[in-house]
Design a protein around this motif. Structure first.
Motif, PDB file in Angstrom:
ATOM      1  N   VAL A 179      54.419  44.109  29.964  1.00 26.36           N
ATOM      2  CA  VAL A 179      53.412  43.573  31.112  1.00 26.36           C
ATOM      3  C   VAL A 179      51.892  44.484  31.320  1.00 26.36           C
ATOM      4  CG1 VAL A 179      53.564  43.799  33.725  1.00 26.36           C
ATOM      5  CG2 VAL A 179      55.865  43.612  32.421  1.00 26.36           C
ATOM      6  N   PRO A 180      51.169  43.890  30.770  1.00 27.73           N
ATOM      7  CA  PRO A 180      49.701  44.646  31.005  1.00 27.73           C
ATOM      8  C   PRO A 180      49.281  44.927  32.302  1.00 27.73           C
ATOM      9  CG  PRO A 180      49.649  42.350  30.554  1.00 27.73           C
ATOM     10  CD  PRO A 180      50.828  42.550  30.576  1.00 27.73           C
ATOM     11  N   ALA A 181      49.059  46.310  32.276  1.00 25.79           N
ATOM     12  CA  ALA A 181      48.506  46.858  33.598  1.00 25.79           C
ATOM     13  C   ALA A 181      47.205  47.467  33.225  1.00 25.79           C
ATOM     14  CB  ALA A 181      49.705  47.882  33.993  1.00 25.79           C
ATOM     15  N   TYR A 182      46.143  46.677  32.762  1.00 25.58           N
ATOM     16  CA  TYR A 182      45.078  47.190  32.354  1.00 25.58           C
ATOM     17  C   TYR A 182      44.018  47.428  33.720  1.00 25.58           C
ATOM     18  CZ  TYR A 182      46.606  45.538  27.971  1.00 25.58           C
ATOM     19  OH  TYR A 182      47.478  45.169  26.796  1.00 25.58           O
ATOM     20  N   VAL A 183      44.167  46.716  34.734  1.00 23.57           N
ATOM     21  CA  VAL A 183      43.537  46.999  36.048  1.00 23.57           C
ATOM     22  C   VAL A 183      44.355  47.286  37.237  1.00 23.57           C
ATOM     23  CG1 VAL A 183      41.970  45.534  37.306  1.00 23.57           C
ATOM     24  CG2 VAL A 183      42.000  45.005  35.055  1.00 23.57           C
ATOM     25  N   ARG A 184      43.713  48.134  38.152  1.00 18.03           N
ATOM     26  CA  ARG A 184      44.543  48.342  39.274  1.00 18.03           C
ATOM     27  C   ARG A 184      44.833  47.176  40.050  1.00 18.03           C
ATOM     28  NH1 ARG A 184      42.831  48.397  44.436  1.00 18.03           N
ATOM     29  NH2 ARG A 184      40.632  47.685  43.758  1.00 18.03           N
TER      30      ARG A 184
END
Length: 455
Positions: A179-184
């Motif tokens: 699960v990509p969480a690159y951005v707030r």
């Protein structure tokens, strides 16, 4: 015309349960008018049944036929008749092929998946820039082989496909899902959907599982100097120097005046001077740190500036919570465009714990229908008591004139610090007519400027 309705109800009782069965029988007379009525009733029932069937068929078709399937359907419906009419062998062949593909894809939808699907997400919160790993477990609960299939895992607005191999009875397939969480932000993962489709992808059959996992992507924060000392403490100074007749902190003794309370009389001084003397006290107030985040879109030059401001707010608020300070984090509520001139509204973020604050900062966003930051400051000064220092976070589009006006929204004696997020400017500190301005180009500049001013 006669129209008779008989209703018969029967109730059966036993020692274990009671059930009620009601049936209604309708009779129509055989007159001509009654025949017309009965015909209309029959047509109405037929129409309702047909409408229900058509609606169900439409929903099934919409959910079953893929875009590629619609192309095959169009080819079979159009090309085959046109080829037959004009005698074009090529069109007839294409139409027959399309029909054959449709017929061959139908068996792949028959039966049901005997899958048991379990998806678990080990964490609920993560800092922006990382990745969360979820575990997908697919188990064949039947006593026969299950053909290969696909499981779709919705991740926010995206979709991840997981292909399930041939499973024997009782066999499980486990696969990690990134699960990509690159951005707030706040990411909803799920519901997981099992998909059954033919090899070409003409038709598909989906079964959704109910579980939805919510992942909070917190803003990036940095460790800053304590708010109980250094720059913040120096800006605050003494919360108040007002002298009052009743409080905790003793200040001095003065001569009694009419209306003073007798319990404040200092008898030893009275005996020495021969005059009634009373105690004076220094008013004590518990100071509060107010953090104001600008949310109007035109108060930032870019999304990067806004993200920097959110991260700086989180850094300062987390430090204040660790120091045990009273703080208030406020921003504008979204206001309908037609009510912008008459409505003022702000929201206060939860500051009970660091986690609750960062959870709310994960979901916060800017927009065009927000109050100007000057109005937010003015309303915050009215609803948040005992403010001793206020930090206002905004973007590069704020002019010096607007920065100076921020101080006017607060009461006299409140120190105001404007934190200007501008990646194209150098980090610096300056004073604009009583408003302290910290300009930061990256998040680490906020920490270094506070530490430098404290030193």
């Amino acid at each position: 015309m006669t129209f008779n309705t008989e209703s018969r109800s029967s109730r059966t009782s036993t020692s274990s349960r009671t059930s009620t069965n009601t049936s209604t029988h309708t009779q129509y007379s055989t007159t001509r008018a009654a025949t017309i009525v009965s015909t209309l009733v029959w047509w109405l029932r037929a129409w309702r049944a047909t409408t229900t069937a058509v609606r169900a068929a439409t929903l099934w078709t919409r959910d079953t036929v893929t875009p590629a399937g619609w192309a095959v359907v169009a080819a079979s419906v159009v090309l085959l008749p046109v080829g037959v009419i004009f005698g074009w062998i090529e069109l007839i062949a294409a139409g027959v092929t399309a029909v054959a593909l449709l017929l061959l894809s139908l068996p792949f939808l028959m039966g049901g998946r005997s899958y048991s699907v379990d998806f678990s997400l080990g964490i609920e919160r993560i800092v922006a820039g990382g990745e969360a790993i979820g575990t997908l477990t697919v188990t064949n609960e039947s006593k026969k082989l299950e053909l290969p299939g696909r499981v779709d895992v919705p991740i926010g607005t995206g979709l991840t496909d997981v292909y399930v191999p041939l499973l024997r009875a009782g066999q499980s397939h486990v696969e990690d899902v990134v699960v990509p969480a690159y951005v707030r932000g706040v990411i909803d993962v799920g519901p997981v959907t099992t998909v059954r489709t033919d090899p070409i992808g003409i038709l598909r059959r989906e079964v959704a599982w109910a579980d939805v996992h919510r992942l909070y992507v917190h803003p990036v924060t940095v460790s800053i100097p304590s708010t109980s000392s250094g720059f913040v403490r120096d800006l605050e100074g003494n919360p108040t120097s007002q002298i009052v007749d009743s409080d905790i902190s003793f200040h001095a003794i003065r001569e009694y005046a009419h209306g003073d309370g007798q319990r404040n009389i200092h008898w030893k001084s009275t005996a020495k001077t021969g005059k009634l003397m009373v105690r004076q006290f220094e008013e004590t107030r518990r100071s509060r740190l107010a953090i104001v985040l600008a949310l109007r879109a035109d108060e930032f030059g870019s999304d990067d500036e806004f993200e920097m401001a959110v991260s700086a707010v989180g850094s300062l608020a987390v430090r204040a919570i660790r120091d045990g300070r009273d703080i208030a984090v406020v921003g504008s509520q979204e206001i309908p465009e037609f009510a912008m001139a008459t409505v003022r509204s702000i929201r206060s973020l939860s500051v009970l714990t660091q986690r609750t604050l960062l959870d709310e900062l994960s979901a916060i966003s800017s927009g065009p229908n927000m109050m100007p930051v000057e109005a937010v400051c003015a309303l915050a000064a009215e609803v948040v008591p005992d403010i001793s220092i206020a930090f206002v976070f905004c973007g590069s589009t704020m002019t010096p004139k607007r920065l100076q006006a921020l101080t006017l929204g607060f009461a006299a004696g409140v120190a105001v610090v404007a934190v200007l997020c501008d990646p194209d400017d150098e980090p610096r500190y300056r004073n604009l007519a009583g408003t302290s301005v910290l300009t930061i180009g990256v998040l680490d500049d906020f920490r270094s400027l506070l530490a430098r001013r404290a030193g």
